[in-house]
Design a protein around this motif. Structure first.
Motif, PDB file in Angstrom:
ATOM      1  N   LEU A   4       0.857  -1.177   0.000  1.00  0.00           N
ATOM      2  CA  LEU A   4       0.000   0.000   0.000  1.00  0.00           C
ATOM      3  C   LEU A   4       0.899   1.235   0.000  1.00  0.00           C
ATOM      4  O   LEU A   4       1.908   1.271   0.720  1.00  0.00           O
ATOM      5  N   GLU A   6       0.618   5.471   0.333  1.00  0.00           N
ATOM      6  CA  GLU A   6      -0.177   6.679   0.555  1.00  0.00           C
ATOM      7  C   GLU A   6       0.497   7.881  -0.098  1.00  0.00           C
ATOM      8  O   GLU A   6       1.714   7.924  -0.274  1.00  0.00           O
ATOM      9  N   SER A  21      -4.582   9.850  -0.655  1.00  0.00           N
ATOM     10  CA  SER A  21      -4.896   8.746  -1.550  1.00  0.00           C
ATOM     11  C   SER A  21      -3.996   7.573  -1.214  1.00  0.00           C
ATOM     12  O   SER A  21      -2.876   7.750  -0.722  1.00  0.00           O
ATOM     13  N   CYS A  22      -4.486   6.380  -1.479  1.00  0.00           N
ATOM     14  CA  CYS A  22      -3.719   5.167  -1.210  1.00  0.00           C
ATOM     15  C   CYS A  22      -3.989   4.172  -2.333  1.00  0.00           C
ATOM     16  O   CYS A  22      -5.149   3.939  -2.695  1.00  0.00           O
ATOM     17  N   SER A  23      -2.930   3.608  -2.871  1.00  0.00           N
ATOM     18  CA  SER A  23      -3.079   2.624  -3.930  1.00  0.00           C
ATOM     19  C   SER A  23      -2.583   1.268  -3.451  1.00  0.00           C
ATOM     20  O   SER A  23      -1.622   1.185  -2.677  1.00  0.00           O
ATOM     21  N   SER A  25      -1.120  -2.474  -4.506  1.00  0.00           N
ATOM     22  CA  SER A  25      -0.464  -3.254  -5.545  1.00  0.00           C
ATOM     23  C   SER A  25      -0.228  -4.667  -5.039  1.00  0.00           C
ATOM     24  O   SER A  25      -0.252  -4.918  -3.836  1.00  0.00           O
ATOM     25  N   ARG A  71     -13.645   4.856  -2.422  1.00  0.00           N
ATOM     26  CA  ARG A  71     -12.741   3.897  -3.031  1.00  0.00           C
ATOM     27  C   ARG A  71     -13.108   3.673  -4.489  1.00  0.00           C
ATOM     28  O   ARG A  71     -14.259   3.879  -4.883  1.00  0.00           O
ATOM     29  N   ASP A  72     -12.125   3.245  -5.247  1.00  0.00           N
ATOM     30  CA  ASP A  72     -12.323   2.867  -6.647  1.00  0.00           C
ATOM     31  C   ASP A  72     -11.819   1.440  -6.776  1.00  0.00           C
ATOM     32  O   ASP A  72     -10.605   1.197  -6.750  1.00  0.00           O
ATOM     33  N   LYS A  75      -9.480   0.741  -9.868  1.00  0.00           N
ATOM     34  CA  LYS A  75      -8.126   1.285  -9.732  1.00  0.00           C
ATOM     35  C   LYS A  75      -7.431   0.810  -8.467  1.00  0.00           C
ATOM     36  O   LYS A  75      -6.235   1.035  -8.293  1.00  0.00           O
ATOM     37  N   ARG A  76      -8.187   0.161  -7.577  1.00  0.00           N
ATOM     38  CA  ARG A  76      -7.652  -0.325  -6.311  1.00  0.00           C
ATOM     39  C   ARG A  76      -7.061   0.819  -5.493  1.00  0.00           C
ATOM     40  O   ARG A  76      -5.915   0.765  -5.021  1.00  0.00           O
ATOM     41  N   THR A  77      -7.860   1.845  -5.346  1.00  0.00           N
ATOM     42  CA  THR A  77      -7.438   2.991  -4.556  1.00  0.00           C
ATOM     43  C   THR A  77      -8.493   3.343  -3.512  1.00  0.00           C
ATOM     44  O   THR A  77      -9.677   3.038  -3.678  1.00  0.00           O
ATOM     45  N   SER A  79      -9.435   6.858  -1.005  1.00  0.00           N
ATOM     46  CA  SER A  79      -9.125   8.262  -0.788  1.00  0.00           C
ATOM     47  C   SER A  79      -9.784   8.737   0.501  1.00  0.00           C
ATOM     48  O   SER A  79     -10.779   8.172   0.954  1.00  0.00           O
TER      49      SER A  79
END
Length: 124
Positions: A4, A6, A21-23, A25, A71-72, A75-77, A79
């Motif tokens: 993750l 941020e 925001s946080c993605s 992977s 969240r999306d 996109k695996r994010t 916010s």
């Protein structure tokens, strides 16, 4: 390995706004829950907000009405929009993923993966 990351922290005056925001992977499956926690100096991790796979949200009393989590899934994010910031919101903010429960939980022990954190400083 799930990771993750941020972004979006910084310094803002009281009453201002910031967005984090946080993605995610790596390989992660299922209806995982995503949350935000924060930790101020000398204090334990504090729950801030959580959103489940379907978009249901839950907030700590201290931020309800001022913060908004979203969240999306594509996109695996995740916010966190923070409005009307107060000096007591100053902390390192962490995003986290709970891959097991499927429903919003507020205890940090339930979360399996954590980001490195991003500093938010609110000046008075």
């Amino acid at each position: 390995q799930v990771q993750l990351a941020e972004s979006g922290g910084g310094v803002v005056q009281a009453g201002g706004s910031l967005s984090l925001s946080c993605s995610v992977s790596g390989q992660i499956y299922g209806s995982y829950v995503m949350g935000w926690f924060r930790q101020a100096p000398g204090k334990e991790h504090e729950f801030v907000a959580v959103v489940d796979w379907s978009g249901d949200t839950y907030y700590a009393d201290s931020v309800r009405g001022r913060f908004a989590i979203s969240r999306d899934n594509t996109k695996r994010t995740v916010s966190l929009r923070m409005n009307s910031l107060k000096p007591e919101d100053t902390a390192v903010y962490y995003c986290a993923v709970d891959r097991r429960n499927g429903r919003p939980v507020t205890g940090p022990a339930a979360y399996d993966y954590w980001g490195q954190g991003t500093q938010v400083t609110v000046s008075s």
